[in-house]
Write a protein that holds these residues in place. Structure first.
Motif, mmCIF file in Angstrom:
data_model
loop_
_atom_site.group_PDB
_atom_site.id
_atom_site.type_symbol
_atom_site.label_atom_id
_atom_site.label_comp_id
_atom_site.label_asym_id
_atom_site.label_seq_id
_atom_site.Cartn_x
_atom_site.Cartn_y
_atom_site.Cartn_z
ATOM 1 N N THR A 51 48.788 40.619 34.727
ATOM 2 C CA THR A 51 48.225 41.246 33.526
ATOM 3 C C THR A 51 47.705 42.651 33.847
ATOM 4 O O THR A 51 47.439 42.989 35.005
ATOM 5 C CB THR A 51 47.048 40.422 32.960
ATOM 6 O OG1 THR A 51 45.969 40.463 33.905
ATOM 7 C CG2 THR A 51 47.462 38.987 32.678
ATOM 8 N N ASN A 52 47.536 43.427 32.794
ATOM 9 C CA ASN A 52 46.959 44.759 32.971
ATOM 10 C C ASN A 52 45.549 44.664 33.528
ATOM 11 O O ASN A 52 45.161 45.462 34.393
ATOM 12 C CB ASN A 52 46.946 45.528 31.643
ATOM 13 C CG ASN A 52 48.332 45.984 31.241
ATOM 14 O OD1 ASN A 52 49.287 45.906 32.013
ATOM 15 N ND2 ASN A 52 48.452 46.457 30.018
ATOM 16 N N ASN A 53 44.773 43.689 33.051
ATOM 17 C CA ASN A 53 43.412 43.520 33.540
ATOM 18 C C ASN A 53 43.397 43.243 35.043
ATOM 19 O O ASN A 53 42.548 43.766 35.776
ATOM 20 C CB ASN A 53 42.708 42.404 32.764
ATOM 21 C CG ASN A 53 41.210 42.440 32.985
ATOM 22 O OD1 ASN A 53 40.604 43.503 32.942
ATOM 23 N ND2 ASN A 53 40.623 41.284 33.218
ATOM 24 N N ALA A 54 44.323 42.426 35.517
ATOM 25 C CA ALA A 54 44.411 42.143 36.956
ATOM 26 C C ALA A 54 44.749 43.412 37.735
ATOM 27 O O ALA A 54 44.205 43.649 38.817
ATOM 28 C CB ALA A 54 45.444 41.060 37.227
ATOM 29 N N LYS A 55 45.641 44.229 37.198
ATOM 30 C CA LYS A 55 45.995 45.493 37.856
ATOM 31 C C LYS A 55 44.764 46.393 37.980
ATOM 32 O O LYS A 55 44.557 47.031 39.010
ATOM 33 C CB LYS A 55 47.109 46.202 37.081
ATOM 34 C CG LYS A 55 48.465 45.523 37.164
ATOM 35 C CD LYS A 55 49.452 46.205 36.214
ATOM 36 C CE LYS A 55 50.799 45.529 36.206
ATOM 37 N NZ LYS A 55 50.807 44.163 35.687
ATOM 38 N N ILE A 56 43.967 46.422 36.928
ATOM 39 C CA ILE A 56 42.754 47.246 36.919
ATOM 40 C C ILE A 56 41.735 46.693 37.911
ATOM 41 O O ILE A 56 41.220 47.420 38.766
ATOM 42 C CB ILE A 56 42.157 47.317 35.498
ATOM 43 C CG1 ILE A 56 43.097 48.094 34.568
ATOM 44 C CG2 ILE A 56 40.771 47.941 35.513
ATOM 45 C CD1 ILE A 56 42.779 47.933 33.081
ATOM 46 N N GLU A 57 41.435 45.402 37.798
ATOM 47 C CA GLU A 57 40.383 44.792 38.621
ATOM 48 C C GLU A 57 40.738 44.695 40.104
ATOM 49 O O GLU A 57 39.905 44.960 40.961
ATOM 50 C CB GLU A 57 40.058 43.393 38.095
ATOM 51 C CG GLU A 57 39.300 43.393 36.789
ATOM 52 C CD GLU A 57 38.964 41.990 36.317
ATOM 53 O OE1 GLU A 57 39.194 41.011 37.052
ATOM 54 O OE2 GLU A 57 38.456 41.884 35.187
ATOM 55 N N MET A 58 41.949 44.297 40.417
ATOM 56 C CA MET A 58 42.311 44.035 41.813
ATOM 57 C C MET A 58 42.833 45.262 42.554
ATOM 58 O O MET A 58 42.652 45.361 43.770
ATOM 59 C CB MET A 58 43.360 42.916 41.884
ATOM 60 C CG MET A 58 42.826 41.577 41.392
ATOM 61 S SD MET A 58 44.110 40.307 41.294
ATOM 62 C CE MET A 58 44.445 40.036 43.033
ATOM 63 N N LEU A 59 43.485 46.170 41.821
ATOM 64 C CA LEU A 59 44.152 47.286 42.493
ATOM 65 C C LEU A 59 43.624 48.655 42.086
ATOM 66 O O LEU A 59 44.074 49.667 42.627
ATOM 67 C CB LEU A 59 45.663 47.225 42.226
ATOM 68 C CG LEU A 59 46.356 45.947 42.704
ATOM 69 C CD1 LEU A 59 47.790 45.913 42.208
ATOM 70 C CD2 LEU A 59 46.290 45.832 44.213
#
Length: 157
Positions: A51-59
């Motif tokens: 998800t976009n949120n995962a891209k933001i939070e993790m990377l």
């Protein structure tokens, strides 16, 4: 020699570690590498950021980049690869985001996959149009291309 065997050999020689940041392949590159015993010599960690949120939070992918360019873009895969490198002890990070299908849009068709490759000396990206190979076919082609990028990165230096 398989792609994975070649990666293990090259990265062991250089004493380099790999990180992956995967979206549409959901960990297939990490699995391809870690399916081989002893891969912990070269595989540091993998991020599945579907998800976009995962891209933001993790990377650390920037929300404005996602809004402006979309998740399937060279700008985003560059941020994914840089983020994976920064959040790991790896020497090389490969990232993938694409439209596996089925379907797509006029602007982002099925089979479009963006790749990023980050090293301490910089980051590069590219977009490959694999075409409508079906979901499994696009994902497999993307996995194989990412493995080839890791091989090329090790051979360059």
């Amino acid at each position: 020699m398989t792609r994975t065997d070649e990666i293990l050999s090259l990265y062991r020689q250089k004493k380099w570690m790999i990180a992956t940041a995967e979206s549409c392949t959901a960990g297939m590159v990490a699995v391809a590498i870690t399916d081989v015993a002893g891969s912990s010599d070269v595989f540091e960690r993998g991020f599945v950021t579907y998800t976009n949120n995962a891209k933001i939070e993790m990377l650390g992918v920037q929300a404005d980049t996602l809004a402006k360019d979309g998740a399937v873009s060279e700008a985003v895969v560059e941020q994914m690869a840089r983020g994976a490198l920064a959040a790991s002890e790896a020497h090389v990070a490969v990232s993938i985001s694409g439209i596996a299908g089925p379907g797509g849009s006029e602007f982002k068709p099925e089979g479009r996959v963006c790749f990023g490759l980050a090293t301490p000396s910089g980051c590069e990206s590219e977009t490959i149009e694999f075409g409508a190979l079906g979901r499994a076919g696009v994902r497999e082609a993307a996995r194989d291309h990412a493995l080839d990028l890791l091989i090329k990165a090790a051979r360059r230096v």
